[in-house]
Scaffold this motif. Sequence first.
Motif, short mmCIF file in Angstrom:
data_model
loop_
_atom_site.label_atom_id
_atom_site.label_comp_id
_atom_site.label_asym_id
_atom_site.label_seq_id
_atom_site.Cartn_x
_atom_site.Cartn_y
_atom_site.Cartn_z
N VAL A 228 0.91 -1.01 0.01
CA VAL A 228 -0.08 -0.11 0.09
C VAL A 228 0.83 1.19 -0.19
O VAL A 228 0.34 2.16 -0.72
CB VAL A 228 -1.02 -0.01 1.20
CG1 VAL A 228 -1.98 1.16 1.19
CG2 VAL A 228 -1.59 -1.14 1.32
N THR A 229 1.95 1.22 0.77
CA THR A 229 2.87 2.19 0.87
C THR A 229 3.40 2.51 -0.67
O THR A 229 3.34 3.64 -0.98
CB THR A 229 4.19 2.10 1.75
OG1 THR A 229 3.56 1.49 2.92
CG2 THR A 229 4.82 3.34 1.88
N ARG A 231 2.21 1.80 -3.39
CA ARG A 231 1.05 2.38 -4.31
C ARG A 231 0.68 3.75 -3.93
O ARG A 231 0.79 4.60 -5.13
CB ARG A 231 -0.07 1.36 -3.89
CG ARG A 231 -1.19 1.77 -5.05
CD ARG A 231 -2.25 0.47 -5.02
NE ARG A 231 -1.87 -0.80 -5.19
CZ ARG A 231 -2.10 -1.89 -4.81
NH1 ARG A 231 -2.81 -1.77 -3.68
NH2 ARG A 231 -1.89 -3.13 -5.15
N ALA A 232 0.75 4.14 -2.74
CA ALA A 232 0.43 5.59 -2.34
C ALA A 232 1.69 6.61 -2.88
O ALA A 232 1.45 7.67 -2.93
CB ALA A 232 0.62 5.79 -0.86
N LYS A 233 3.04 5.93 -3.23
CA LYS A 233 3.96 6.79 -3.66
C LYS A 233 3.81 7.05 -5.09
O LYS A 233 4.30 7.98 -5.77
CB LYS A 233 5.32 5.68 -3.65
CG LYS A 233 6.07 5.90 -2.54
CD LYS A 233 7.35 5.07 -2.98
CE LYS A 233 8.12 4.50 -1.83
NZ LYS A 233 9.28 3.75 -2.27
N GLY A 234 2.96 6.28 -5.78
CA GLY A 234 2.39 6.59 -7.14
C GLY A 234 3.31 5.54 -8.03
O GLY A 234 3.34 5.96 -9.53
N LEU A 235 3.88 4.59 -7.78
CA LEU A 235 4.11 3.41 -8.52
C LEU A 235 3.21 2.72 -9.33
O LEU A 235 2.31 2.61 -8.86
CB LEU A 235 5.01 2.28 -7.72
CG LEU A 235 6.52 2.54 -7.07
CD1 LEU A 235 6.83 1.39 -6.29
CD2 LEU A 235 7.36 2.76 -8.29
N ARG B 119 -1.48 8.20 -10.43
CA ARG B 119 -0.26 7.90 -10.00
C ARG B 119 0.36 9.30 -10.15
O ARG B 119 1.51 9.24 -9.15
CB ARG B 119 0.22 6.90 -11.04
CG ARG B 119 -0.31 5.61 -10.92
CD ARG B 119 0.62 4.65 -11.32
NE ARG B 119 0.30 4.21 -12.63
CZ ARG B 119 0.96 4.36 -13.78
NH1 ARG B 119 2.32 4.73 -13.59
NH2 ARG B 119 0.59 3.99 -14.84
N PHE B 130 1.40 5.79 7.35
CA PHE B 130 0.66 4.84 7.85
C PHE B 130 1.00 4.29 9.33
O PHE B 130 1.88 4.79 9.95
CB PHE B 130 0.60 3.48 6.94
CG PHE B 130 0.36 3.71 5.60
CD1 PHE B 130 -0.84 3.58 5.28
CD2 PHE B 130 1.34 4.04 4.61
CE1 PHE B 130 -1.29 3.67 3.86
CE2 PHE B 130 0.98 4.31 3.25
CZ PHE B 130 -0.33 4.22 2.83
#
Lengths: 328, 594
Positions: A228-229, A231-235, B119, B130
């Motif tokens: 999730v981390t 994904r949240a970076k925008g990869l 993205r 988190f």
Amino acid sequence: MLLTFIVRRVLWTVPFLIAVSLVSFALIQAPPGDYLTSFAATLAASGDEVDQGRLEALRQRYGLDQPFLVQYWRWISGVLQGDFGISFEWQQPVSNLIWERMGLSVCLALGTLLFTWAVAFPVGIFSAVRKYSIGDYIATTFGFIGLATPNFLIALVLMYIGVVYFGADVSGLFSEEYQNAAWSWGKLLDLLAHLWIPVIILGTSSSASLIRIMRANLLDELHKPYVVTARAKGLSEFTLLMRYPVRLALNPFVSTIGWAFPQLISGAVITAFVLSLPTAGPLLLQALLAQDMYLAGAFILLLCSLTVIGMLVSDILLALIDPRVRYQ
Amino acid sequence: MPDTMQAAWSPGEAEAAPVVLEVQELAVDFPSRRGVFRAVDGVDLVLRAGRTLAVVGESGSGKSVTARAILQILDQPGRIAAGRVLLHRHHTTKGAAASGGAEEVVELSAMPARSAAIRAIRGRDIAMIFQEPMSSLSPVHTIGAQIIEAIRLHDRLGKRAARERAIDLLRQVEIPRPETAVDRYTFEFSGGMRQRAMIAMALACNPSVLIADEPTTALDVTTQAEILDLIRRLQASHGMAVMLITHDMGVVAEMADEVAVMRHGQVVERGGILDVFERPQHDYTRMLLGAVRALDRPSPRRLAMRATKPPGAPILRLDALRKVFPSARRMFRPAAPPVVAVDDVTLDLHAGETLGIVGESGSGKTTLGRCVMGLFQGLGGRIEYVGRDGSRIDLLGMRESALRPLRREIRMVFQDPFASLNPRMTVEQIVGEPMLVNGTHRGAALQRRVAELLDMVGLPDSAMERYPHAFSGGQRQRIGIARAIALEPRVIVADEPTSALDVSLRSQVLDLLLDLQERLGLSFLFISHDIGVIRYFCDRVAVMYRGKVVEIGETEAVCTAPQHAYTRALLSAVPHPDPRHRGMTGRHRYTEGA
């Protein structure tokens, strides 16, 4: 840190190899009697006169009357110089007999391993990411069939199809003209042309199980917080998948390399018989049956050494892909 | 850093700051075979530049789902069913520079979850941190690699420049020796350091919005205070809008400019921090605040009980108790030094009393509890137990067979109500097992006894045939308590029994324990990291630091006039549920010898 880890692991293999050689020697000594008793029995069975004096002379010549450790010492010091002793049955040095067969075995095993990975990785990743899709069901069905079918059966079916429908020469690893020829480019190409059949046969069940392993490993990793981390970076999903969960799912994969190798060699015996492959398996079985101890010993020692080296390779690979391993 | 805190906080300007992110009528559905579950139902939120919006609620209120919906990173099969998420890019520093001041509103909710457009927003305009710093970073990549990846994803920077920037970010989040830390792996860092690295990663592209999902829940209070300070200071210097998701009213009071209270997927109350704390409108907000404030002072019930029934003579005496974990023996390397987990602890537990053991993770409080339970071998010192007949027995010098009857008298309640109950046993089997094992009851008598115990902890008879998964966290903890009192013990060791529960359930479980104490004359050894809970529940408290008891005394005396510097530091780090007292105590970290 990595370097000390590798050095430590390499040093550790030395005592292991010594232990392994002792055990393999003990193993081939374990059945009651020795080669000469079974030789005498064969002679007696065929009605020949057994000359006790000659047997005793032979026994002395081969040192079979010496204590265990002395015999072991004579054997292992020979092995270190490349001399594996004499095969009683073939009446020639063991080293003449084994190298080509071991080489072909290793060749076959490597080919099978590569085939397995080439199939299992993408299919396993696909069926984890698209869980319960049509593709996953197809892969799963294929996997279970592959797991449940014995290799030699697949071999027989393939042989039948090959011979009856295509008229192909499916047995052995060489065509007749190259059978006893010296190594050349032609012979190598001929080998490759024959190799794919046993590779597919042997690779089916192991790629089936690897697909299941990969799928299960990856499913565990796909929902971890670090994904999730990322994904949240925008990869993008593909980069993310390859860089994070797949990388972690490789762990259990790599640790199985160690035993995949010897398993491929010893597990291939039946298939090798069916396909009459000139690999190590059939010769090892024959040597064990005849109590041809130096020949059997050489095979067992090489197989065990392959296991130890395979473990070493998988440990080092594991340390390369997972830094946590280096620190324990 | 009290000055920066005060400077960053000025509720009057709340309306003036430009709106950066808007959530309008957001609804999130999770379809399943049994129908559609609506996790978020018509939520409106507004985030302003440089301000902090706290979204507060208990587990299952939909606050994390809302945050993930903003970035479209919902877990499968969640999907946005209705509503809009708008990013006002012209109000962000970066967006203003790019668009030259022209209005630019991006509708995030209209973008497909896998599109390049969303993205490009993730990590660049809106970054997220988190709850679990342990598992939210990849264990097999270096800290630096993960930060550099985030930088190079959105900014065109060479490897070397990106590395320089990563080191600079680590410096900003105050990680010591950033030049070497950049090449380290996450498992080489403590929890607080990992959360700092996580923040550094979130700041990699100077985001306009930072979403922090329970950023300090997994951390000790002193570490929590430092991380909150850090977020606030970085917010001030970067002008970020912060969306802080938390269940802790103390953290809200400490950090927020505005508050949104969520329950069952809806915002039940919103407003400025002072309004919500001083004039709460909704019953649920009042209940949350009441539950937290109740835990900030002694339970009136306990005080009344002590007036009529003061604690008696010591029932358990620890004398110079010591537990050393030997070092792991390593090949080719010198052995690591042994760990002294419990270091000459001397204390008494009186009959009918509750003694709190408070400390941070690694202080040895759990090990102490386990020593008393007889779960460790090789202890130093004495554990003296005074039997029902007044005889004194040293538990450490006894053989296992002689200990068995005594084990019935000292029982345990565990922290995790999910992991401490066997999922394949019914409640009847779970509660009845200790009696069956010890042969005290069987057959119909056992069943009657289980029903009686369940009644005592406030569960109906019908619970008996059901399995633990059918119960909520609070109910499971009641089952665990019923099991602990099944053999009529005299001492109960309770290891963080309320820390896995929502705040509204905490005081209920504590009240139940007080009730049982009165009825059964129990003594509690109560282990917790939560000062509020200790203050509510415990008569006396022992403060542990690195295996030693540094201070022991009446709870109120220790909490109001701490003697030891460590106790003072610990108390100073606890956030108070009062926005007018934020940062007033001047927190500091205790360093030994300082």
